[in-house]
Scaffold this active site. Structure first.
Site, mmCIF file in Angstrom:
data_model
loop_
_atom_site.group_PDB
_atom_site.id
_atom_site.type_symbol
_atom_site.label_atom_id
_atom_site.label_comp_id
_atom_site.label_asym_id
_atom_site.label_seq_id
_atom_site.Cartn_x
_atom_site.Cartn_y
_atom_site.Cartn_z
ATOM 1 N N GLY A 52 0.818 -1.217 0.000
ATOM 2 C CA GLY A 52 0.000 0.000 0.000
ATOM 3 C C GLY A 52 0.847 1.259 0.000
ATOM 4 O O GLY A 52 2.081 1.205 -0.003
ATOM 5 N N ILE A 66 1.291 3.708 2.365
ATOM 6 C CA ILE A 66 2.106 3.860 3.570
ATOM 7 C C ILE A 66 3.020 2.655 3.757
ATOM 8 O O ILE A 66 4.204 2.798 4.084
ATOM 9 C CB ILE A 66 1.212 4.045 4.810
ATOM 10 C CG1 ILE A 66 0.422 5.360 4.695
ATOM 11 C CG2 ILE A 66 2.046 4.046 6.086
ATOM 12 C CD1 ILE A 66 1.281 6.597 4.693
ATOM 13 N N LYS A 88 -9.179 1.473 3.717
ATOM 14 C CA LYS A 88 -9.202 2.864 4.175
ATOM 15 C C LYS A 88 -10.122 3.781 3.378
ATOM 16 O O LYS A 88 -10.304 4.933 3.751
ATOM 17 C CB LYS A 88 -7.783 3.438 4.140
ATOM 18 C CG LYS A 88 -7.167 3.467 2.757
ATOM 19 C CD LYS A 88 -5.769 4.058 2.789
ATOM 20 C CE LYS A 88 -5.178 4.146 1.400
ATOM 21 N NZ LYS A 88 -3.843 4.753 1.418
ATOM 22 N N LYS A 103 -9.399 9.767 11.063
ATOM 23 C CA LYS A 103 -10.822 9.433 10.918
ATOM 24 C C LYS A 103 -11.332 8.572 12.076
ATOM 25 O O LYS A 103 -12.535 8.340 12.202
ATOM 26 C CB LYS A 103 -11.060 8.736 9.578
ATOM 27 C CG LYS A 103 -10.840 9.670 8.385
ATOM 28 C CD LYS A 103 -11.009 8.946 7.071
ATOM 29 C CE LYS A 103 -10.881 9.926 5.896
ATOM 30 N NZ LYS A 103 -9.581 10.607 5.848
ATOM 31 N N GLU A 134 -18.789 10.671 5.263
ATOM 32 C CA GLU A 134 -17.740 11.685 5.182
ATOM 33 C C GLU A 134 -18.043 12.851 6.118
ATOM 34 O O GLU A 134 -19.182 13.275 6.268
ATOM 35 C CB GLU A 134 -17.612 12.197 3.744
ATOM 36 C CG GLU A 134 -16.431 13.134 3.549
ATOM 37 C CD GLU A 134 -16.253 13.550 2.110
ATOM 38 O OE1 GLU A 134 -15.129 13.911 1.742
ATOM 39 O OE2 GLU A 134 -17.245 13.535 1.348
#
Length: 669
Positions: free
Chosen positions: A318, A320, A400, A442, A582
């Site tokens: 991914g 990160i 994510k 988040k 969101e």
């Protein structure tokens, strides 16, 4: 009337003459190199004879006419032969450099000695010893000036040709910001370009203002805006490789209100390492338009949990995870295990690290192992941890994407929360020294399943850290990273490149940003500071309004914003409405008073409430059964109990709607 007619005729005659000379130049340049070399050699020989004749006349004070023509031809031919032997005629006239004349000067010094010996051995010829010196001096002046003239004429002719091509094909007027050596070299590199026409320099040094560099005037920096308008400038090139990010942002801010492209030279380090040339231009880093300052990493913290140790990174393919792998290998581990579910993502990062290892001898002894696996498979993780004697785990594997997880809630929680539980428990069983969970902003007062699942993952790690184990478990929470999959920056870039409207969910939506390398660096440093159970929070700087970011990216790409005030603009910003789950604003800590500083200026520690591990485990054990029933209300009820500040999204979830419709159909049947 007569005067106008005469002027018009003179102008036409001048144009005809210029066209005639241009045709001659084109014809000569089209000749084979051997022919052009023969022409230059013949002209030089003729001028050598003239220079010799002038030298004799200057020495005697009258025209010399009693010397044998054969002697004159022999004396005049000698320097031509020498020039040919040293490769003077192999060079390209248009690329003539003053340094070439250094070799010619050395040759002529040797020839003076040779001429002296010839005159000494042949006293019958009436040639004084001073003649060769005068002759070669005159001939040297001819060679130097003739080549400079040819170079200048060719440069002007090619400049006119390029100007004609620019006019035919279209080009951008460019201002170079920085009149130093880099700016000078940049203009040299752009002279042959058909795309760019440098019209001026801009510099902050008052001593340079008003001067000319390579024919271009240097203006003060405060006149940049007026120059852009007056000279129809389309791009600004920053030619200051050592410029700081703060200085760069000031320049960008000056141009924030107009549509103009800004490009920059590479850094001095990249130029010194010969990775790029000084004429290589690139777009301004998007980080430069954000109000964010970075801090150099603490090398001791970076090495503490990595150097000469066996490391495992979950989610290694991914955004990160892959950057963590790059940072890990730089710090000389003994072994690095890449744990990833996606075969393609695993293959990509594995091949990249293998290539790094092949090109850098310092990495040759590092074992790089690629493992396909799911983080929910605890037995497989335990086997891998023991097999490779893993000492440090960076757990980056997660779903994510907020809307995607919102539509697939159980898959998100099983992967993000239960996967973290199994991974951390396997690490404890294998006596892994350090376990670091990559979390997200988040997770703070979430309004979506993804954020809630990550907060549950933090709670699981907090619960496991309270058990009697040798594993130091910690969590690192940060916001959006620039360039990651799903990040707005690459999405906006593609939309701008295609000329499509930029889509923003809401005019007030704000986010924190940092670069992927900085995030990975801080994750590693935070993990090295842990003693067990900490939730580290990275300082993300000031939040950025996404609509402001969109406007800045449009301007930096050289386009105008299309809106009600500017109906003829290029690119429009469209608001699509908040997506499922969101939030308008993201937060990094649950309570303002629940945070304390650490030894690192960009890493804080959040002091947050946790739950007993057995309470969390009972939910995780029940999760599989609830998934079979697709009991989303039960899942969200757990969120409301465990996750502080959780608010269910007001938008209907498609899967829940589908379940309700199935239930209604069943009841009506």
């Amino acid at each position: 009337m007569f005067i106008k007619s005469e002027t018009k005729n003179a102008y036409q005659s001048l144009n005809a003459k210029s066209s005639w000379l241009q045709h001659i130049a084109e014809y000569l340049l089209s000749l084979p190199r051997s022919v052009k070399r023969a022409i230059l050699l013949s002209i030089d020989f003729a001028l050598s004879l003239i220079c010799l004749f002038l030298a004799l006349s200057l020495r005697y004070g009258h025209i010399a006419h009693d010397i044998s023509p054969m002697i004159l031809l022999a004396y005049a031919a000698l320097p031509i032969i020498g020039l040919y032997l040293i490769g003077f005629y192999k060079g390209v006239a248009r690329g003539f450099l003053d340094t070439v004349m250094g070799s010619v000067a050395q040759l002529f010094f040797v020839l003076i000695i040779v001429y002296g010996v010839i005159i000494y051995l042949n006293p019958l010829e009436d040639i004084p010893r001073s003649v060769p010196i005068i002759f070669l001096f005159l001939f040297f002046i001819w060679l130097w000036n003739s080549r400079l003239t040819i170079r200048e004429l060719l440069t002007r002719w090619r400049g006119k040709s390029q100007q004609r091509l620019r006019n035919e094909n279209g080009y951008d007027n460019v201002v170079i910001y920085g009149a130093g050596e880099a700016g000078k070299d940049l203009l040299e590199g752009l002279r042959n370009s058909h795309k760019y026409n440098v019209v001026a320099y801009v510099d902050d040094d008052r001593q340079l203002i008003g001067a000319y560099l390579l024919g271009k005037k240097i203006y003060p920096a405060h006149e940049l805006m007026s120059l852009v308008e007056d000279l129809d400038v389309a791009q600004v090139f920053l030619a200051i490789p050592s410029i700081s990010r703060a200085q760069k942002r000031q320049i960008i801010d000056k141009l924030s209100g107009i549509a103009i492209k800004i490009k920059e030279l590479p850094s001095l380090e990249e130029i010194a390492d010969e990775k790029v040339t000084v004429s290589s231009m690139r777009k301004v880093d998007i980080l430069d338009v954000l109000d964010r300052q970075t801090v150099e990493p603490d090398e001791a913290l970076l090495r503490l949990n990595i150097e000469d140790k066996c490391i495992l990174v979950t989610g290694a393919g991914g955004s990160i995870g892959s950057e963590l792998c790059r940072q890990v290998i730089k710090n000389q581990p003994k072994c690095i295990v890449l744990y990833e579910l996606s075969e393609f993502a695993l293959y990509s990062i594995h091949q990249e690290l293998i290539a790094k290892q092949a090109s850098n001898p310092a990495y040759k002894n590092i074992k790089i192992i690629a493992v396909i696996g799911n983080v929910t498979n605890e037995s497989n993780l335990l086997r891998i941890f023991k097999l490779y004697n893993i000492q440090t785990v960076y757990h980056a594997a997660a779903y994510k994407h907020v809307p995607m997880v919102e539509h697939n809630p159980f898959e998100g929680v099983i992967n993000n929360t239960k996967g973290t539980y199994h991974c951390a428990r396997a690490a404890i069983k294998a006596n892994v020294e350090t376990f670091v969970l990559i979390s997200t902003d988040k997770a703070v007062r979430p309004t979506n399943v993804m954020g809630a699942s990550k907060r549950l993952a933090e709670l699981v790690c907090q619960g496991l850290s309270q058990t009697d184990s040798q594993t130091c478990i910690s969590m690192v929470r940060f916001g959006n990273v620039l360039g990651s999959s799903g990040s707005v920056v690459p999405v906006f870039t593609k939309q701008i490149q295609k000329g499509l409207p930029i889509t923003v969910t809401h005019p007030d939506v704000t986010r924190y940003f940092m670069t992927i390398p900085e995030a990975a660096n801080l994750v590693i440093q935070a993990g090295a500071m842990a003693s067990g159970g900490e939730v580290f929070v990275l300082d993300m700087g000031e939040p950025v309004k996404i609509v402001d970011l969109a406007h800045r990216m449009i301007h930096l790409s050289g386009f105008e914003i299309k809106d009600a005030a500017h109906p003829d603009g290029d690119i429009e910003v469209i608001f699509t409405g908040l997506r499922a789950g969101e939030k308008l604003y993201e937060e990094l800590i649950i309570g303002e008073d629940n945070v304390k500083s650490t030894d690192h200026p960009l890493i804080m520690q959040a002091m947050e409430h946790s739950f007993p591990l057995d309470e969390l485990e009972s939910v995780l054990f029940e999760l599989t059964e609830k998934q079979k029933q697709f009991d989303v209300p039960w899942l969200k009820q757990q969120f409301k109990y465990f996750v502080e500040g959780y608010q269910e999204s007001s938008q209907d979830d498609p899967q829940e709607s589908y379940q309700k419709s199935r239930q209604e159909d069943s009841e009506s049947a």
